[in-house]
Structures are given as structure tokens and as C-alpha cells.
Scaffold this active site. Sequence first.
Site, PDB file in Angstrom:
ATOM      1  N   ASP A 204     -63.945  -4.067 -15.156  1.00 48.98           N
ATOM      2  CA  ASP A 204     -63.148  -4.314 -13.951  1.00 48.98           C
ATOM      3  C   ASP A 204     -63.992  -4.674 -12.728  1.00 48.98           C
ATOM      4  O   ASP A 204     -63.445  -5.119 -11.719  1.00 48.98           O
ATOM      5  CB  ASP A 204     -62.313  -3.076 -13.607  1.00 48.98           C
ATOM      6  CG  ASP A 204     -61.218  -2.819 -14.629  1.00 48.98           C
ATOM      7  OD1 ASP A 204     -60.742  -3.795 -15.223  1.00 48.98           O
ATOM      8  OD2 ASP A 204     -60.851  -1.648 -14.824  1.00 48.98           O
TER       9      ASP A 204
ATOM     10  N   GLY B 281     -56.848  -4.489 -15.026  1.00 51.11           N
ATOM     11  CA  GLY B 281     -57.109  -4.210 -13.619  1.00 51.11           C
ATOM     12  C   GLY B 281     -56.035  -3.302 -13.073  1.00 51.11           C
ATOM     13  O   GLY B 281     -55.224  -3.709 -12.258  1.00 51.11           O
ATOM     14  N   ARG B 282     -56.034  -2.040 -13.553  1.00 51.80           N
ATOM     15  CA  ARG B 282     -55.004  -1.098 -13.112  1.00 51.80           C
ATOM     16  C   ARG B 282     -55.164  -0.765 -11.634  1.00 51.80           C
ATOM     17  O   ARG B 282     -54.189  -0.598 -10.913  1.00 51.80           O
ATOM     18  CB  ARG B 282     -55.071   0.176 -13.953  1.00 51.80           C
ATOM     19  CG  ARG B 282     -53.917   1.148 -13.696  1.00 51.80           C
ATOM     20  CD  ARG B 282     -53.953   2.344 -14.624  1.00 51.80           C
ATOM     21  NE  ARG B 282     -53.811   1.976 -16.011  1.00 51.80           N
ATOM     22  CZ  ARG B 282     -54.777   2.117 -16.937  1.00 51.80           C
ATOM     23  NH1 ARG B 282     -55.943   2.629 -16.601  1.00 51.80           N
ATOM     24  NH2 ARG B 282     -54.579   1.755 -18.182  1.00 51.80           N
TER      25      ARG B 282
ATOM     26  N   GLY C 178     -64.454   3.809 -21.097  1.00 56.19           N
ATOM     27  CA  GLY C 178     -64.098   2.557 -21.767  1.00 56.19           C
ATOM     28  C   GLY C 178     -65.333   1.747 -22.091  1.00 56.19           C
ATOM     29  O   GLY C 178     -66.274   1.677 -21.300  1.00 56.19           O
TER      30      GLY C 178
ATOM     31  N   ARG D  53     -63.597   9.738 -24.495  1.00 58.45           N
ATOM     32  CA  ARG D  53     -63.209  10.503 -23.310  1.00 58.45           C
ATOM     33  C   ARG D  53     -63.160  11.969 -23.730  1.00 58.45           C
ATOM     34  O   ARG D  53     -62.436  12.336 -24.648  1.00 58.45           O
ATOM     35  CB  ARG D  53     -61.862  10.021 -22.782  1.00 58.45           C
ATOM     36  CG  ARG D  53     -61.878   8.526 -22.461  1.00 58.45           C
ATOM     37  CD  ARG D  53     -60.633   8.072 -21.745  1.00 58.45           C
ATOM     38  NE  ARG D  53     -60.588   6.623 -21.623  1.00 58.45           N
ATOM     39  CZ  ARG D  53     -61.208   5.926 -20.681  1.00 58.45           C
ATOM     40  NH1 ARG D  53     -61.938   6.562 -19.786  1.00 58.45           N
ATOM     41  NH2 ARG D  53     -61.119   4.615 -20.633  1.00 58.45           N
ATOM     42  N   CYS D  54     -63.954  12.793 -23.076  1.00 64.42           N
ATOM     43  CA  CYS D  54     -64.181  14.169 -23.537  1.00 64.42           C
ATOM     44  C   CYS D  54     -63.628  15.188 -22.554  1.00 64.42           C
ATOM     45  O   CYS D  54     -64.187  15.388 -21.467  1.00 64.42           O
ATOM     46  CB  CYS D  54     -65.682  14.381 -23.745  1.00 64.42           C
ATOM     47  SG  CYS D  54     -66.120  16.038 -24.257  1.00 64.42           S
TER      48      CYS D  54
END
Length: 483
Positions: A165, A208-209, A24, A87-88
Site C-alpha cells: 500500500d 487500499g483499505r 501481509g 498474524r500472531c
Amino acid sequence: MHVDFEKLRMSGAGKAIAVLTSGGDAQGMNAAVRAVTRMGIYVGAKVYLIYEGYQGLVDGGDHIKLANWQSVTNIIQLGGTIIGSARCKAFTTHEGRLSAAFHLLQRGITNLCVCGGDGSLTGANIFRSEWSALLSELVQQGRITDSLAQQHTHLNIVGLVGSIDNDFCGTDMTIGADSALHRIMEVIDAITTTAQSHQRTFVLEVMGRHCGYLAVVSALASGADWLFIPEAPPEDGWEDHMCARLGESRSKGSRLNIVIIAEGAIDKHGQLISSSYVKDLVVQRVGYDTRVTVLGHVQRGGTPSAFDRVLSSKMGVEAVVALLEATPETSACVIGLSGNQAMRLPLMECVNMTKEVQKAMNEKRFEEAIQLRGKSFENNWNTYKLLAHQKPAQSKVPNTVHFLFACRVFANAPDTACVIGMKKKVMSFSPVTELKAHTDFDCAAQYFCGNCNAFYFSGFTDEYKSSKEQHLLEIGIFYNIIN
């Protein structure tokens, strides 16, 4: 740590450094890319920008470009990342990492700076640990010569933590967290004005997961009435408690309520607490006009704060110095912030500690999870709880006072004594006014002294004897303390 930059000048001649951003995006990543690029050029190294994160490393070609001083001009104030992030999935495979190694070797790159979260940094460490085996495989396949492999036997890795975060253990702040807080506070301040006009309650959901940092600090900074974070699920029955708190605030003159909820907030049983559920609860139980605002990706966007620009610049410079000083025996490091100074920290120790926080939460060891987040997080959480709601004043009713004399008499108690069996949390106190530690004590009796108009407790022993005058002295001291 003091760095003599003049001595470092041209110390990187003949070396090649590459920088990529992964995962991110976070405000301040561009400042980090700028710092790594210009510091690399300053020390005489070739610097390459890898576009689209690990995907660019896997794909090679034009995704890996040689940079010059002007390549990073006028980017420090920009949000996001100009070199892109992705994102790979390919890089998580052996074949993907083999391609990545080949593309680095084509350009003689053996120093890699990765700016991203713990997943991105873990991937970099895996890549580093496999480097020798990947080179051997490329030689066997005939894609590189044995001579080339011998010239680049080791890959140096350094990490910069880019995460809004602030969820990475070992550093006081991560790149982007301060800017995200600025976005959140701008929204809360704007909403507060309209909420006050219409006497509304607002439920604001922030990112904020798995980490409640943004929620905690924004709640503390905005004076929110209630807060939900993943690390501290509310006790059962919290619905009644929250509604009572909101109602109490209104009854004392407030025209609005602010509830802040991290997107990963859960209850004691691991069930998600959603912003819509909280909103419906307030409407049904209290009847307040209530709205939900989900901030979403606006928290990632916008220009970086001055703090994030400076933080990223410091970290980027330190990253290049760390790469120059690395040896085959040096473990991979991450650059963190401690006491406003850029510090090198062991990468995988920090990653593993970060994972321990999630493990503690999964196992419902929530108090430990808060402690593992670090002192700053714990202090912010405790400060919020202290200031969010006025605690009731302690009663001075005599029979609720938890004091006890070390000297007790108690064969000659006054005639007015009333005997009541009870258990109290007490503090021992001697006539010499020496306070001692708290202790649990089974009171045998509670005496009332008519002369002093006060209660005192007597108890387990008649070891101490005293005259009537001594008793009155003691009870007088007691009376003065509780009043």
C-alpha cells in the site's frame, strides 16, 4: 551515506542476527531476507531465519533455523516470503513475548530485523522496550541463568517496511508497492483493449483499505476517467458529476470508461463507496454496459519488479549495518528510502506519523491527510486531477475580466459610461504595467469606452485624476491585456 564494506568485514563476529517477515506478504520480502542473511554472514555474525513470523518466534524449536549463504540462493526473484508470515495473537500477550524472549536467548540472539507493516514494527518496539523486564522474569522463573541475562541485556531492533500500500510515512517507497502497481497496470491495460472493443465501462477495485496510493498512481498511469480514494472523498452530488464526466468522454469519441476505486473509498459522511454501487449507478443513469473487476490478492502475487528487488537489497544491507552500530542508547530505527538512498529513520516517530494520517481522516481533515501522506502522494493526486479532465477555457467576455487599474479617474468618465454596482475579484494594474496582488474589490461602477470598445472598472477613490488623454492611454493598455 557511504559505507566502507571492507572495514565491516568480520565486525559482527560473535553476534547473532535473526530476521522474520510479518503481516501481509509483499513482493520483495525474499530479496530483503536474502540481503540481511548474506550481509550478516559477510560481517561474521550468525544469522537465523524465523519461520512464520512472530508465531515462529513464540513457538521456537524448528521455527528458528541457522542460515548459511546457500540458504537464500535463488530466492530474490520469488514473490511472497519463503520463511512465511502469520498474524500472531500470541505475540500481543505478555506470555507470548516472554516465550519469544526465551527462544531468542537460547540462541544468543540480541539483534532482530523485522520486515512488515506498521503493526508488526510497533510490536517489535514493544518487545524491545520490555526486554529487560522479560529477562528478569525468566531468571526468576529459573528458565535462564542470571549470567546469561547479563550477557544479553539489550535487544536491538531494526525495521524494514513491507507493504504494497506504500502507506508508511517517512519513506518514499515501501517494499512491494512498485510490484503491486505493475500487477494493476497489466490488468488495466488488458481490460482496456476489451472495453474499447465493446464500448464498455469498467470499474476496477484495487487494494487500499486506508491508503489510496495504488489507486492514485494506477489512475494517473492509466488515464482513468474517475478515481475514488479514502483520503479525498468526493463532494455531495458526485454521482451526477461522475456520470456527466463519463458521458462527456463518450460524446467526444471515447469508446470506453475506466473508473478506479480503492477498497476503502468513502464519501464525505464516512459511508463506504463500493465498486458494485458505482457500477449500478452508471448502468441506471447513463445506460452504459458496465463491469466490475476486483483485483484482490493478485496485487500481492507474482515476481517482484527490478525496483523492489534492488530496494529490498539496499534496505537489507543497511539494516545489518544499523544493527552492528546500535548501542543501548540507540532508539529503534526503520530503514526508509529517500532520494533513492537507504536511510535510517526513528521507528516510532514514523509509526506515529502514519497513525496521524488515519486520525486526520477519521476527523474529516482530508486535505491535511493528503499532505501528511507526503509530497509524492500529494503531487500524484494533483497531477491526476490536472490531467484527467479538460478544464473549460476562461472567457474573454469583457465584463467577466478581473483586472483593475491602480490609476482611476473617475470624475471625468466618458459620456458612454454605464454605471453598474458589482463585486469582482480583481487584479490591480498600473499604467507602468506593474502587476500587483489579487484583492477583493467592491466596484462602484463599470465603464465602457466607445473609443477602445472595452470595459474598465473604477472604484473606491478619486484620489487619482487624469486627463482624457491619460484615461484613453490607461484603457488602451487594459484593452490590449484582455484581448
